[in-house]
Enzyme design. Structure first.
Site, PDB file in Angstrom:
ATOM      1  N   ARG A 297      -0.945  -7.634  -4.088  1.00  0.00           N
ATOM      2  CA  ARG A 297      -0.514  -6.285  -3.453  1.00  0.00           C
ATOM      3  C   ARG A 297       0.927  -6.079  -4.076  1.00  0.00           C
ATOM      4  O   ARG A 297       1.299  -4.848  -4.566  1.00  0.00           O
ATOM      5  CB  ARG A 297      -0.293  -6.444  -2.198  1.00  0.00           C
ATOM      6  CG  ARG A 297      -1.851  -6.087  -1.324  1.00  0.00           C
ATOM      7  CD  ARG A 297      -1.976  -5.980   0.119  1.00  0.00           C
ATOM      8  NE  ARG A 297      -3.007  -5.802   0.755  1.00  0.00           N
ATOM      9  CZ  ARG A 297      -3.757  -6.076   1.828  1.00  0.00           C
ATOM     10  NH1 ARG A 297      -2.767  -6.505   2.637  1.00  0.00           N
ATOM     11  NH2 ARG A 297      -4.783  -5.571   1.992  1.00  0.00           N
ATOM     12  N   TYR A 433      -6.961  -0.332  -5.335  1.00  0.00           N
ATOM     13  CA  TYR A 433      -7.536  -1.707  -5.174  1.00  0.00           C
ATOM     14  C   TYR A 433      -6.356  -2.449  -4.408  1.00  0.00           C
ATOM     15  O   TYR A 433      -5.356  -2.106  -4.355  1.00  0.00           O
ATOM     16  CB  TYR A 433      -8.259  -2.178  -6.437  1.00  0.00           C
ATOM     17  CG  TYR A 433      -7.178  -2.223  -7.684  1.00  0.00           C
ATOM     18  CD1 TYR A 433      -5.668  -2.121  -7.379  1.00  0.00           C
ATOM     19  CD2 TYR A 433      -7.677  -2.389  -9.053  1.00  0.00           C
ATOM     20  CE1 TYR A 433      -5.022  -2.207  -8.874  1.00  0.00           C
ATOM     21  CE2 TYR A 433      -7.125  -2.491 -10.021  1.00  0.00           C
ATOM     22  CZ  TYR A 433      -5.677  -2.442  -9.858  1.00  0.00           C
ATOM     23  OH  TYR A 433      -4.855  -2.323 -11.139  1.00  0.00           O
ATOM     24  N   GLU A 434      -6.922  -3.681  -4.126  1.00  0.00           N
ATOM     25  CA  GLU A 434      -6.120  -4.741  -3.436  1.00  0.00           C
ATOM     26  C   GLU A 434      -5.876  -4.256  -1.910  1.00  0.00           C
ATOM     27  O   GLU A 434      -4.615  -4.219  -1.384  1.00  0.00           O
ATOM     28  CB  GLU A 434      -4.843  -5.125  -4.170  1.00  0.00           C
ATOM     29  CG  GLU A 434      -4.994  -5.703  -5.295  1.00  0.00           C
ATOM     30  CD  GLU A 434      -6.222  -6.838  -5.311  1.00  0.00           C
ATOM     31  OE1 GLU A 434      -6.477  -7.526  -4.359  1.00  0.00           O
ATOM     32  OE2 GLU A 434      -6.797  -7.095  -6.602  1.00  0.00           O
ATOM     33  N   GLY A 435      -6.564  -3.242  -1.488  1.00  0.00           N
ATOM     34  CA  GLY A 435      -6.291  -2.844  -0.124  1.00  0.00           C
ATOM     35  C   GLY A 435      -5.736  -1.482  -0.402  1.00  0.00           C
ATOM     36  O   GLY A 435      -4.831  -1.067  -0.918  1.00  0.00           O
TER      37      GLY A 435
END
Length: 579
Positions: A297, A433-435
């Site tokens: 992140r 992406y990545e949350g």
């Protein structure tokens, strides 16, 4: 126009925001001397400009492709990646005991800053390897570390993260991939994973997949998830590469951007043997995953910086070259370069200030990660607090800057041949992406807000207010953030907190960036006292001042949104909303 790495800016931020010399005072990072830091910054900047940047266009127009069941990268990528490995750029922060250089994470982040600004899609590959190294290092067995980390640390092998499945997007607990014991500490892996960046390619000798799956009779939801190490090619105890695991590239996604990053649909064990091994304890998958995810992140937030830098460089170059109309406030009626027009100046200065603000935020977050590795009191809590800010605001601002870059180009910006549109197309995925960024906002109000009973965030905001200096709007914003935080901690329901979470996270992010820009402003002003003609320092004072005077003020308007509550969001039923 050719890309130039912002080396002077990077060294300035490493010194005044990251505190790289302070880190080097500790034995673990003693090799990060000023000479070493300068050599790395300048070396990777030159490498990025000469090796990664020239491939950006072909990566976008040709892209990765599937050929005979495997992914083939565009021309030039294989050799450039081999040169990347040979130069040691992937090993900066890798553990020294496994062949890495053991330098601060901050320096590895800086290297990715230059590499990704030159070619964001290409730089995704080493980003993923960094997460794999972290997860194996912290959760793997001694044997796994000895076998896989040396090759991952050099970049000879690359790593991936395999979380998402067709029926399970952000709801990781809904995944269905299985891991069946084979009786020798190995597991047969079966299932399908989607959106796997660099899930296959032809640049490295092996690809180490970290796969979330369920063992037989595992509990439902996230509690039943385990993490497995599943290499593309099985690895012998002596490190030799053996038979290929049954990992099939079903397809690669046809995306809006980052076309040189093969986003794969992978099928595990559908037609033959696919052998993996457990990383960490059974059902410890979520803990191990978050070791990867938190690192990822921060690096994804950095992609906003990368795109911001590249888009700003291109926009400034175009604005200097493009002549159109007389300046309204000028004496002459002759056409001028559009960089002379007030609104173009506004956009360019916003792009520069925004890029520098999020670079400071990301480098500060990286510095806290390094301090946490040194067990410095309070650093882990600050690193945790900074992560959702860095990911959400870094990628939001990067996307805004890329959009402004198109606007500076005018109609030419909407034409693919100029290259301005690619930055926006590439940038847009980073907010997802990545949350997703909504998940980052929920993380701030759901988890990070409560760290230390709220004291970590409150103390951070108090420090911002106390160090605002001659930026009264920054002090006002810190006070507004404190008011919203107190309301969320003491009065708001979970729905109310979540409904205001995005606005609140943006407010705290801007306040933090404002504080870091104020810090840089003081350093630049002090430098100008002894070197009044320093062009870099003069420009730095202007960009910092613009962020503090203009962009910080905008965030004050988000207070009402942050405290609006959820009632209006649910005033319509789902059917009425669709009507």
């Amino acid at each position: 126009m050719s890309f130039t790495a912002p080396t002077t800016e990077q060294i300035f931020v490493l010194n005044h925001i990251t505190g790289i010399e302070e880190l080097a005072a500790h034995e673990r990072f003693a090799d990060a001397t000023p000479d070493m830091v300068q050599a790395i910054v300048e070396g990777v900047g030159e490498f990025a400009a000469n090796e990664f940047a020239p491939l950006n266009r072909i990566g976008d127009t040709v892209g990765a492709r599937v050929q005979d069941g495997r992914v083939v990268m565009p021309d030039g990528y294989v050799q450039a990646y081999k040169n990347y490995v040979a130069n040691g750029w992937g090993s900066i922060n890798a553990p020294a005991e496994f062949g890495g250089q053991g330098l601060p994470f901050s320096l590895a982040l800086m290297a990715l800053d230059s590499l990704g600004a030159a070619n964001m899609a290409f730089a995704l590959c080493p980003i993923l390897s960094v997460g794999s190294i972290e997860s194996i290092y912290h959760h793997g067995s001694d044997a796994q570390k000895a076998l896989f980390l040396p090759k991952l640390s050099t970049g000879e092998w690359t790593g991936t993260m395999n979380l998402t499945e067709p029926q399970a997007g952000s709801d990781v607990g809904a995944l269905k991939a299985t891991a069946t014991p084979l009786g020798d500490g190995k597991y047969q892996i079966r299932g399908q994973k989607i959106y796997i960046s660099f899930g296959d390619h032809d640049m490295a000798d092996n690809i180490v997949h970290l796969v979330l799956a369920r063992t037989p009779d595992a509990p439902a939801g996230t509690k039943g998830i385990s993490l497995f190490l599943v290499p593309k090619y099985q690895v012998g105890s002596d490190g030799s590469i053996g038979a290929q695991n049954d990992i099939k590239v079903v397809s690669i996604e046809h995306k809006m951007g980052i076309n040189a990053s093969p986003t794969c649909v992978l099928a595990y064990g559908e037609e033959g043997e696919c052998v993996g091994e457990l990383i960490g304890p059974e059902f410890g998958g979520m803990r191990a995953m978050f070791t990867m995810m938190n690192n990822a992140r921060i690096n994804v937030g950095l992609q906003g910086v990368q795109i911001g830098e590249a888009a700003t460089q291109k926009a400034i170059w175009f604005a200097q070259e493009r002549t159109q109309s007389a300046r309204a406030g000028g004496d002459s009626r002759d056409p001028v370069a559009i960089i002379e027009h007030p609104d173009v100046r506004r956009m360019l200065l916003r792009m520069k200030a925004g890029t520098q603000a999020i670079r400071a935020l990301l480098y500060y977050a990286a510095g806290q990660v390094d301090r946490a590795a040194l067990d410095i009191d309070g650093a882990r809590e600050m690193a945790d607090l900074m992560t959702p800010l860095a990911k959400l605001y870094g990628t939001d601002m990067g996307s805004e800057i890329a959009s402004l870059g198109i606007q500076v180009h005018g109609g030419m910006g909407y034409v693919e041949e100029t290259g301005a549109a690619q930055y926006y197309r590439d940038a847009r995925i980073a907010q997802i992406y990545e949350g997703t960024n909504g998940i980052q906002a929920a993380d701030l109000v759901g988890r990070k807000l409560g760290i230390g009973g709220g004291s970590v965030l409150m103390d951070h905001l108090a420090r911002i207010g106390a160090e605002a200096g001659d930026a009264p709007t920054l002090k006002e914003l810190a006070g507004a953030c404190t008011e919203v935080a107190s309301w969320m901690l003491n009065q708001a329901s979970i729905d109310d907190r979540l409904s205001g979470s995005y606005a609140f996270t943006t407010m705290v992010s801007v306040a933090t960036c404002g504080w870091l820009m104020a810090t840089q402003l003081r350093a630049a002003q002090a430098g100008l006292d002894g070197d009044p003609d320093n062009a870099f320092l003069k420009a730095k004072t202007v960009t910092c001042r613009y962020y503090l005077d203009v962009m910080v003020a905008e965030a004050l308007s988000l207070k009402n949104s942050a405290m609006a509550g959820a009632d209006l969001l649910y005033a319509l039923s789902a059917e009425e909303m669709a009507g």
